[in-house]
Design a protein around this motif. Structure first.
Motif, short mmCIF file in Angstrom:
data_model
loop_
_atom_site.label_atom_id
_atom_site.label_comp_id
_atom_site.label_asym_id
_atom_site.label_seq_id
_atom_site.Cartn_x
_atom_site.Cartn_y
_atom_site.Cartn_z
N LYS A 186 0.83 -1.21 0.00
CA LYS A 186 0.00 0.00 0.00
C LYS A 186 0.86 1.26 0.00
CE LYS A 186 -3.84 -2.17 2.51
NZ LYS A 186 -4.66 -2.15 3.75
N ALA A 189 2.45 1.72 -3.45
CA ALA A 189 1.44 2.15 -4.41
C ALA A 189 1.08 3.63 -4.20
CB ALA A 189 0.19 1.28 -4.28
N ALA A 190 0.96 4.05 -2.94
CA ALA A 190 0.65 5.45 -2.66
C ALA A 190 1.79 6.36 -3.09
CB ALA A 190 0.38 5.62 -1.17
N ARG A 192 3.99 5.75 -5.49
CA ARG A 192 3.99 5.80 -6.96
C ARG A 192 2.90 6.74 -7.47
NH1 ARG A 192 6.85 2.04 -9.76
NH2 ARG A 192 7.70 0.23 -8.65
N HIS A 193 1.74 6.72 -6.81
CA HIS A 193 0.62 7.55 -7.26
C HIS A 193 0.91 9.03 -7.08
CE1 HIS A 193 -3.49 8.79 -8.05
NE2 HIS A 193 -3.52 9.41 -6.88
N ILE A 194 1.61 9.39 -5.99
CA ILE A 194 1.86 10.79 -5.69
C ILE A 194 2.98 11.37 -6.53
CG2 ILE A 194 2.66 12.35 -3.87
CD1 ILE A 194 1.16 10.59 -1.87
N ARG A 199 6.33 5.66 -14.88
CA ARG A 199 6.52 4.41 -14.15
C ARG A 199 7.99 3.96 -14.20
NH1 ARG A 199 3.42 0.41 -11.88
NH2 ARG A 199 2.16 2.25 -11.42
N GLU A 202 9.96 6.11 -11.79
CA GLU A 202 9.67 5.70 -10.42
C GLU A 202 10.40 4.42 -10.07
OE1 GLU A 202 5.09 7.49 -10.28
OE2 GLU A 202 5.47 5.33 -10.42
#
Length: 361
Positions: A186, A189-190, A192-194, A199, A202
């Motif tokens: 989690k 994933a958070a 990477r999203h921010i 990709r 990252e």
């Protein structure tokens, strides 16, 4: 699909507010930042064990994370307690022997040695220092020996306080580690999203942070352990308390440039003065050839490959890191250098056409 967006004034206000709030949060956790960073790094080192436990208990994330923390506790705390008790014992014996040596006239015998006498004469005649009076040094050494008991009490109290702080920080780190292991996917994933990166960018950035964090820990702490073991063995052969002085050499290895020489050079001089010339020669050769080669070979070997950092960059990252952050700078320094180099590589790739045109203009 067009991914461009129009930046408005409200966006800038939101970003500024976010930065301010983020800085305020940093001030709140700043006293505990070292424990948080160590929990993050140890989570990277513990993750292979954690993944194996997850395969055995796939539907019990809390239990698996708790087991990982318990395993880490037995790996770190139990050996430390055994080593610490042995160090205290050997250190106490050494302090008693030092007290007896000073009070029984050992300091006067030391300054009467021809090597010391000639060395002090050279220093007083040719070097621009105030004259060194052996009697003043002997008097201060006698005063120190007289107050050694009270000094040992103060040192013991400080060691006890440091040990208490270590335990508090360690259990705080375990608390953070539990959640990092449990919510690893989690959190990634958070993150990477921010991050406003592609990709692939990252992946490169996160992989480099992981590699450098592991290599900094392995390079610094494993090198210190290896030098402490090798140095302690050599000191033990030469007649010193091996575990105590090996631990001191391990801590001294964190000091840039000087390193373990801070321990073995005075020990070698002591052996020369006391007449144990063969053991003095052995200790000097052993410390240079074996202990020194560990630092010159093992540390760069364990830390190589991180963002293309060469030995010179590793050296300055460690030196600057210790200067700014203390012992944790052994991790922060290489990490900052490596992330900066990855960002420079990303910059070079993103602006390749512009940079090429600049080169050709």
């Amino acid at each position: 699909m067009n991914t461009k967006m129009k930046v408005t004034a409200s966006h800038w206000v939101l970003v500024a507010a976010l930065l301010f709030a983020g800085y305020a949060c940093y001030l709140l956790v700043e006293p505990y930042i070292n424990s948080i960073v160590m929990a993050f790094i140890i989570s990277l080192l513990m993750f292979p064990i954690h993944e194996r436990l997850e395969k055995w208990l796939p539907n019990a994330q809390n239990t698996v994370s708790l087991l990982s923390c318990i395993i880490l506790t037995f790996i770190i705390v139990m050996p430390l307690l055994l080593v610490f008790s042995a160090i205290v014992q050997q250190g106490s014996v050494f302090s008693q022997n030092l007290y007896s040596w000073v009070t029984e006239g050992g300091i006067q015998t030391l300054f009467a040695h021809p090597l010391i006498t000639n060395g002090l004469a050279f220093v007083n005649d040719y070097l621009p220092f105030d004259a060194i009076d052996p009697q003043d040094i002997a008097q201060k050494a006698a005063q120190f020996a007289t107050s050694l008991g009270s000094n040992l009490v103060a040192i013991s109290a400080k060691i006890l306080g440091d040990a208490t702080n270590f335990l508090i920080n360690f259990f705080l780190m375990l608390f953070v580690l539990f959640f990092l292991l449990r919510d690893h996917d989690k959190l990634i994933a958070a993150m990477r999203h921010i991050l406003p990166l592609s990709r692939s960018q990252e992946d490169r950035l996160l992989l480099e942070i992981e590699n450098v964090s592991k290599s900094a820990v392995m390079g610094s702490f494993l090198t210190a352990i290896a030098q402490g073991v090798a140095g302690g063995f050599g000191m033990w052969l030469a007649g010193f308390p091996g575990l105590f002085w090996g631990t001191m050499m391990g801590f001294a290895s964190f000091i840039p440039v000087v390193g373990t020489a801070l321990i073995w050079i005075p020990a070698t001089v002591y052996l020369l003065i006391s007449g144990d010339t063969p053991w003095a020669i052995f200790l000097a050769i052993w410390s240079v050839a074996v202990v020194g080669s560990i630092d010159n070979v093992l540390r760069p070997l364990l830390m190589q490959g991180s963002a293309g950092m060469n030995t010179l960059m590793i050296f300055f990252s460690l030196l600057g890191g210790i200067h700014l952050f203390g012992l944790m700078g052994l991790i922060y320094g290489p990490l900052i250098f490596a992330i900066t180099m990855v960002l420079f590589n990303m910059y070079e790739e993103e602006f390749k056409d512009f940079l090429d045109s600049q080169d050709n203009s």
